[in-house]
Scaffold this motif. Structure first.
Motif, PDB file in Angstrom:
ATOM      1  N   LEU A   1    -120.391 -81.322  45.566  1.00  0.00           N
ATOM      2  CA  LEU A   1    -121.025 -81.331  44.248  1.00  0.00           C
ATOM      3  C   LEU A   1    -121.658 -79.967  44.026  1.00  0.00           C
ATOM      4  O   LEU A   1    -122.405 -79.466  44.877  1.00  0.00           O
ATOM      5  N   VAL A   2    -121.362 -79.353  42.882  1.00  0.00           N
ATOM      6  CA  VAL A   2    -122.010 -78.102  42.473  1.00  0.00           C
ATOM      7  C   VAL A   2    -122.978 -78.402  41.341  1.00  0.00           C
ATOM      8  O   VAL A   2    -122.638 -79.102  40.386  1.00  0.00           O
ATOM      9  N   ILE A   3    -124.205 -77.898  41.465  1.00  0.00           N
ATOM     10  CA  ILE A   3    -125.208 -78.058  40.417  1.00  0.00           C
ATOM     11  C   ILE A   3    -125.541 -76.677  39.859  1.00  0.00           C
ATOM     12  O   ILE A   3    -125.901 -75.767  40.601  1.00  0.00           O
ATOM     13  N   ASN A   4    -125.434 -76.533  38.547  1.00  0.00           N
ATOM     14  CA  ASN A   4    -125.849 -75.304  37.882  1.00  0.00           C
ATOM     15  C   ASN A   4    -127.325 -75.437  37.521  1.00  0.00           C
ATOM     16  O   ASN A   4    -127.678 -76.130  36.569  1.00  0.00           O
ATOM     17  N   ALA A   5    -128.182 -74.789  38.304  1.00  0.00           N
ATOM     18  CA  ALA A   5    -129.622 -74.886  38.071  1.00  0.00           C
ATOM     19  C   ALA A   5    -130.177 -73.696  37.291  1.00  0.00           C
ATOM     20  O   ALA A   5    -131.390 -73.474  37.285  1.00  0.00           O
ATOM     21  N   ASP A   6    -129.294 -72.948  36.627  1.00  0.00           N
ATOM     22  CA  ASP A   6    -129.757 -71.862  35.756  1.00  0.00           C
ATOM     23  C   ASP A   6    -130.058 -72.461  34.384  1.00  0.00           C
ATOM     24  O   ASP A   6    -129.241 -72.403  33.463  1.00  0.00           O
ATOM     25  N   LEU A   7    -131.235 -73.031  34.261  1.00  0.00           N
ATOM     26  CA  LEU A   7    -131.608 -73.734  33.035  1.00  0.00           C
ATOM     27  C   LEU A   7    -131.959 -72.786  31.894  1.00  0.00           C
ATOM     28  O   LEU A   7    -132.217 -73.233  30.778  1.00  0.00           O
ATOM     29  N   ARG A   8    -131.980 -71.512  32.158  1.00  0.00           N
ATOM     30  CA  ARG A   8    -132.287 -70.534  31.111  1.00  0.00           C
ATOM     31  C   ARG A   8    -131.056 -70.195  30.277  1.00  0.00           C
ATOM     32  O   ARG A   8    -131.144 -69.441  29.318  1.00  0.00           O
ATOM     33  N   LYS A   9    -129.897 -70.735  30.680  1.00  0.00           N
ATOM     34  CA  LYS A   9    -128.675 -70.568  29.910  1.00  0.00           C
ATOM     35  C   LYS A   9    -128.174 -71.952  29.505  1.00  0.00           C
ATOM     36  O   LYS A   9    -127.856 -72.769  30.361  1.00  0.00           O
TER      37      LYS A   9
ATOM     38  N   ASP B   1    -128.432 -90.175  31.334  1.00  0.00           N
ATOM     39  CA  ASP B   1    -128.304 -90.879  32.603  1.00  0.00           C
ATOM     40  C   ASP B   1    -127.506 -90.021  33.581  1.00  0.00           C
ATOM     41  O   ASP B   1    -126.769 -89.112  33.179  1.00  0.00           O
ATOM     42  N   LEU B   2    -127.621 -90.354  34.853  1.00  0.00           N
ATOM     43  CA  LEU B   2    -126.934 -89.569  35.870  1.00  0.00           C
ATOM     44  C   LEU B   2    -125.424 -89.573  35.644  1.00  0.00           C
ATOM     45  O   LEU B   2    -124.760 -88.539  35.763  1.00  0.00           O
ATOM     46  N   LYS B   3    -124.871 -90.739  35.293  1.00  0.00           N
ATOM     47  CA  LYS B   3    -123.423 -90.828  35.109  1.00  0.00           C
ATOM     48  C   LYS B   3    -122.938 -89.976  33.935  1.00  0.00           C
ATOM     49  O   LYS B   3    -121.753 -89.611  33.875  1.00  0.00           O
ATOM     50  N   GLU B   4    -123.842 -89.652  33.010  1.00  0.00           N
ATOM     51  CA  GLU B   4    -123.466 -88.854  31.840  1.00  0.00           C
ATOM     52  C   GLU B   4    -123.393 -87.368  32.148  1.00  0.00           C
ATOM     53  O   GLU B   4    -122.805 -86.604  31.372  1.00  0.00           O
ATOM     54  N   ILE B   5    -123.982 -86.934  33.243  1.00  0.00           N
ATOM     55  CA  ILE B   5    -124.030 -85.497  33.510  1.00  0.00           C
ATOM     56  C   ILE B   5    -123.101 -85.067  34.649  1.00  0.00           C
ATOM     57  O   ILE B   5    -122.921 -83.872  34.875  1.00  0.00           O
TER      58      ILE B   5
ATOM     59  N   ILE C   1    -122.309 -80.629  38.015  1.00  0.00           N
ATOM     60  CA  ILE C   1    -123.370 -80.931  37.051  1.00  0.00           C
ATOM     61  C   ILE C   1    -123.760 -79.624  36.374  1.00  0.00           C
ATOM     62  O   ILE C   1    -124.206 -78.680  37.034  1.00  0.00           O
ATOM     63  N   ASP C   2    -123.585 -79.552  35.055  1.00  0.00           N
ATOM     64  CA  ASP C   2    -123.923 -78.332  34.316  1.00  0.00           C
ATOM     65  C   ASP C   2    -125.428 -78.248  34.074  1.00  0.00           C
ATOM     66  O   ASP C   2    -126.178 -79.185  34.345  1.00  0.00           O
TER      67      ASP C   2
END
Length: 213
Positions: free
Chosen positions: A64-72, A88-92, A104-105
């Protein structure tokens, strides 16, 4: 993030070597979460995340890759929407075109990205997802101007620094290490990009005491 097959044999082998060296440090076998950080934009961090995820997933490991750059902001619901209570979790969670690789974007751009990443909801989410995936790789914003990457690194079991000698000074790199040290990040090593072949030995000798990969 666009996950693609790596068509270049040398690049594919380089990322397999990176995966193997991380495994020697305990990645996958002993711990599941990896933060990938850099000092400045343009050092190849996101490309490293993508290619490392691809070669790992293609070896049969559930990634699983999570994009934690919330500034973009992204065009789909993602991490910020979930933490803020609007999804919900299933939506992301989005399957990629690569087998065993899910994503997860970042989601909508929030007014308080640092607070969101420093929240118990995010910490609990990572803990929950560890029960589902073999490994979780988290992409972070460049740490030259924001502390978000250090926050993520403090929550993960390992941290990989991505750097490019053409994009970062020695002093900037030292400041990055100090920030990660304050966050008690477990630095596994450094992946260096864009090193000219005729300068490889010079950069290797200069950074050798910092490199564990």
């Amino acid at each position: 993030m666009d996950f693609k097959e790596i068509t270049s044999a040398p690049i594919n082998e380089a990322y397999k070597a990176l995966r193997t060296n991380l495994q020697f440090c305990g990645f996958i076998k002993k711990f599941k979460t990896l933060a990938v950080v850099s000092s400045n934009p343009g050092e190849g961090k996101t490309t490293t995340v993508s290619n490392l995820a691809v070669v790992t997933a293609k070896s049969g490991i559930k990634v699983l890759v999570i994009n934690a750059d919330l500034r973009k902001a992204s065009y789909v619901q993602g991490l910020s929407n979930y933490i803020s209570g609007f999804a919900d979790l299933k939506e992301i969670i989005t399957p990629s075109r690569i087998e065993n690789l899910t994503y997860i974007d970042s989601g909508s751009k929030p007014p308080n990205p640092t607070e969101i990443l420093n929240s118990k909801v995010f910490s609990d989410l990572v803990t929950e997802l560890k029960l589902v995936y073999d490994i979780i790789i988290i992409d972070t914003p460049a740490m030259g101007s924001v502390i978000d990457g250090a926050i993520v690194a403090s929550l993960t079991e390992g941290t990989l620094i991505v750097t490019s000698p053409n994009k970062v000074s020695f002093n900037e790199f030292e400041r990055l290490k100090i920030q990660l040290g304050k966050a008690k990040a477990n630095i596994l090593g450094v992946a260096m990009n864009n090193i000219p072949k005729d300068e490889y030995k010079k950069y290797y000798n200069r950074y050798y005491d910092m490199i564990e990969l």
